[in-house]
Design an enzyme around this catalytic site. Structure first.
Site, mmCIF file in Angstrom:
data_model
loop_
_atom_site.group_PDB
_atom_site.id
_atom_site.type_symbol
_atom_site.label_atom_id
_atom_site.label_comp_id
_atom_site.label_asym_id
_atom_site.label_seq_id
_atom_site.Cartn_x
_atom_site.Cartn_y
_atom_site.Cartn_z
ATOM 1 N N PHE A 1 2.598 -0.828 -5.324
ATOM 2 C CA PHE A 1 2.028 0.372 -5.546
ATOM 3 C C PHE A 1 2.559 1.223 -4.213
ATOM 4 C CE2 PHE A 1 -1.005 3.255 -3.538
ATOM 5 C CZ PHE A 1 -2.039 3.608 -4.458
ATOM 6 N N GLU A 2 3.068 2.498 -4.628
ATOM 7 C CA GLU A 2 3.204 3.281 -3.593
ATOM 8 C C GLU A 2 3.015 4.838 -4.215
ATOM 9 O OE1 GLU A 2 7.681 2.809 -3.148
ATOM 10 O OE2 GLU A 2 7.227 1.812 -1.265
#
Ligand code: GDP
Ligand code: NAG
Ligand code: NAG
Ligand code: NAG
Ligand code: MG
Length: 368
Positions: free
Chosen positions: A268-269
């Site tokens: 997740f970014e």
């Protein structure tokens, strides 16, 4: 002077000071955004969920980036279905699918049918997914064999290493990402278990956030034996690139002697592409790439991104997206506050929230 005159004088001074103050607040324009940002970090009421200005309909130059293989079709469709209904159907940010091989027609048809947003499909150019000239491939193969014997996760995989190097040094230069400022990384199989009722990209832009995360944890030391020494050499060589307000105290418990393995879980970014395109990060990546650890060891893009953030950014440039419920096996972030469960119609279990687990680094994030 009579008391009365004294009070009048005082009143005049107070009025004058207030005018000066107002002048300062309104006309020193540069200072205002920072001021807003400080308020955000000091007061919970500036929760992104509650800021109506974060509900434009997807007008940021931003894209959803998905590196994937044709074989992952089922998993990415499952993820997209939930992601669209929880968020993107209201914003319609485009998807950019990237692959080291060609996407087949079935993959393109099914994924583009899963969203009203635009979809783009890119093949990764060879120079972003291959051995650089200075890598001794015999040595790399020997290192992989040794890591298999040591039972290190993905230790024997060449493609995993190309993937990590691609995410560390190249995705933000891919042709399809050129016109964007922000990205949200999505992997096949991940889950978003609460509605997201605002535009995180607009939030990033408004508060000038460079990097956003939901989960953080400790890396396997055996995948990065010499990474920290290389980082230390880099810092010695380029002291001027380090941010004076860096947050390296999150990644080192002993004044930079050693790395405590903390990193943002990069599957997740939500990030600012221009940070990765910056001079400091470019020099950093090239330095690491020359050292060869992506192939002679198994350096992950997560520690690489996180160490770079800790060196080049300050803590307020990074945002913990507490309100975004996110699961990538085997860990999950589930916001503990009941109000998010109500506003987000959540389907996650707070007692399985990873933040306060001993293996998480999020507790330390709040301590520093
Ligand atoms: N096209 C392509 N994508 C890959 C390859 N290896 C990994 N990925 C993608 O890279 C991301 C991370 O890989 P993943 O297997 O999930 O690694 P993990 O999350 O560390 O277990 C995912 O989005 C995968 O779909 C590969 O060889 N080719
Ligand atoms: C490449 O690595 C192998 C194995 O470590 C070594 O024997 C060989 O001399 C190296 N080749 C070069 C050109 O350095
Ligand atoms: C990094 O940040 C610390 C404060 O956390 C500061 O003392 C130090 O000087 C900074 N390093 C550099 C090279 O500016
Ligand atoms: C939530 O997780 C806990 C611990 O894993 C479990 O005991 C509990 O039954 C779960 N609750 C729900 C509603 O699934
Ligand atoms: Mg994964």
């Amino acid at each position: 002077m009579s008391n009365y005159t004294r009070y009048r004088l005082l009143l005049i001074i107070v009025c004058f000071a207030s005018l000066l103050f107002l002048y300062y607040v309104y006309f020193t324009g540069e200072k205002v955004p920072l001021d807003v940002r400080e308020r955000f970090f000091q007061n919970e009421y500036l929760d992104p969920q509650l800021d109506p200005s974060l509900r434009p309909i997807g007008n940021v130059r931003a894209a959803l980036v998905v590196l994937t293989r044709n074989e992952d079709l089922t998993e990415i469709l499952r993820t997209m279905k939930q992601f669209e209904s929880r968020w993107n159907r209201r914003y319609n940010y485009p998807y950019i699918f990237l692959n080291d091989a060609e996407f087949n027609q079935r993959f393109k048809d099914r994924t583009s049918a899963a969203t009203r947003a635009k979809t783009f499909y890119g093949t990764i150019p060879q120079e972003m997914w291959s051995y650089p000239s200075w890598i001794n491939q015999t040595k790399a193969a020997e290192a992989r064999d040794q890591m298999v014997k040591d039972k290190i996760i993905y230790g024997g995989s060449e493609s995993y290493r190309h993937m990590c190097r691609f995410y560390s040094g190249f995705f933000f230069h891919h042709q399809l990402l050129k016109k964007y400022d922000y990205y949200w990384r999505i992997e096949p199989g991940v889950k978003y278990n609460c509605d997201i009722n605002y535009d995180p990209f607009a939030f990033m832009q408004k508060y000038k956030i460079k990097y956003g995360f939901t989960l953080s944890l400790a890396e396997y030391r055996s995948t990065i034996p010499t990474l920290w020494d290389t980082v230390r050499d880099f810092m010695d060589e380029y002291p001027n690139l380090i941010n004076p307000n860096n947050f390296t105290r999150w990644i080192s418990d002993d004044d930079l002697d050693s790395y405590n393995l903390c990193h943002f879980w990069s599957n997740f970014e939500i990030g600012d592409l221009n940070f990765w395109r910056s001079e400091a990060y470019t020099k950093f990546f090239n330095y690491l790439d020359k050292a060869g650890g992506f192939f002679y060891e198994r350096w992950g893009d997560a520690p690489v991104h996180s160490i770079a953030a800790a060196l080049f950014l300050e803590k307020s440039d990074v945002h913990f997206f507490n309100d975004i419920a996110y699961r990538h096996e085997p860990f999950e972030h589930c916001p503990p506050e009941p109000r998010y469960h109500i506003s987000g119609n959540c389907q996650c279990n707070v007692s399985e929230n990873f933040d306060m687990h001993w293996y998480s680094c999020t507790k330390k994030w709040f301590e520093i």
